[in-house]
Design an enzyme around this catalytic site. Structure first.
Site, PDB file in Angstrom:
ATOM      1  N   GLU A 152      39.528  31.123  42.723  1.00  0.00           N
ATOM      2  CA  GLU A 152      40.978  31.271  42.672  1.00  0.00           C
ATOM      3  C   GLU A 152      41.291  32.742  42.447  1.00  0.00           C
ATOM      4  O   GLU A 152      40.494  33.469  41.832  1.00  0.00           O
ATOM      5  CB  GLU A 152      41.563  30.404  41.560  1.00  0.00           C
ATOM      6  N   CYS A 199      43.493  25.150  46.384  1.00  0.00           N
ATOM      7  CA  CYS A 199      42.058  25.391  46.421  1.00  0.00           C
ATOM      8  C   CYS A 199      41.707  25.720  47.856  1.00  0.00           C
ATOM      9  O   CYS A 199      41.679  24.844  48.724  1.00  0.00           O
ATOM     10  CB  CYS A 199      41.290  24.156  45.954  1.00  0.00           C
TER      11      CYS A 199
END
Length: 232
Positions: free
Chosen positions: A112, A2
């Protein structure tokens, strides 16, 4: 992993969703952000220190990218913005924080990138409902020992990641550890056993939704609500 997320939650959102008793002045001054990157300052939810009542939660500010207390300088934090759940209890960089300094990192959603034949496509991943996300986090304190005992302390944090689950595996092989209210309470408990903490991050995550977004999010200088708008 992340490496980018968004937090445009209001002060009241944080108080209501995370049962916060006290917001630090620094936390109140943080602006909303649709493109948070490592080394930036972010709000974290932490258990209150004594003499506050047991179980009380405060919102403080930390730099994203954990800097261990033994580090020579804070630059190492730029590489430690994620802590793998599988190794966080043993890795020297994270094990002290895992044992004593766990936090929640509030988020409106995260980004993402999926690799495909045409390159990388960014996705915005967010809660399917109204409740914000609570990432499992670790935090630490560091100060420059060369400046002596009067040197200021710097708080820093890392977001715990786990192997991606279900449909998320189609986008990336890792995802943040996202906690429910029950697993968040376990994660913040000072007397929690290591096995309970591992169970908390392994528990089912809140229901998610996602969509593709524009590639402007790849530039940290871009920061507005247009970044999370769906694109075809």
């Amino acid at each position: 992993m992340c490496g980018r997320y968004a937090n445009f939650l209001t002060e009241q959102d944080l108080i209501d969703a995370f049962e916060v008793a006290v917001m630090s002045d620094d936390a109140r001054l943080l602006p909303p952000s649709w493109n948070i990157a490592p080394t930036q300052k972010v709000p974290i939810v932490v258990p209150a220190r004594e003499p506050a009542p047991v179980g009380e939660r405060h919102v403080e500010v930390a730099r994203w990218g954990l800097v261990p207390s033994w580090a020579k300088d804070p630059s190492v934090g730029s590489r430690m913005f994620n802590a793998r759940s599988e190794t966080m209890a043993e890795k020297p960089s994270f094990r002290a924080a895992f044992s004593k300094r766990r936090c929640l990192v509030p988020a409106s959603g995260y980004y993402e990138w999926k690799t495909g034949p045409d390159g990388k496509t960014p996705y915005f991943i967010h809660p399917a409902g109204d409740a914000p996300l609570a990432f499992a986090g670790l935090y630490e304190f560091w100060r420059d020992k060369a400046e002596g005992d009067d040197a200021p302390w710097m708080a820093s944090c890392s977001i715990v990641t786990v192997a991606s689950r279900d449909e998320m595996q189609e986008i990336h092989d890792r995802q943040p550890a996202m906690l429910t209210s029950e697993s968040a309470a376990t994660w913040l408990a000072k007397d929690a056993e290591a096995s309970d903490l591992h169970d908390a991050v392994a528990a089912p995550a809140p229901e998610l939704a996602w969509h593709t977004v524009g590639k402007a999010v790849g530039n940290v200088r871009n920061n507005d609500a247009d970044l999370i708008a769906p694109v075809t």
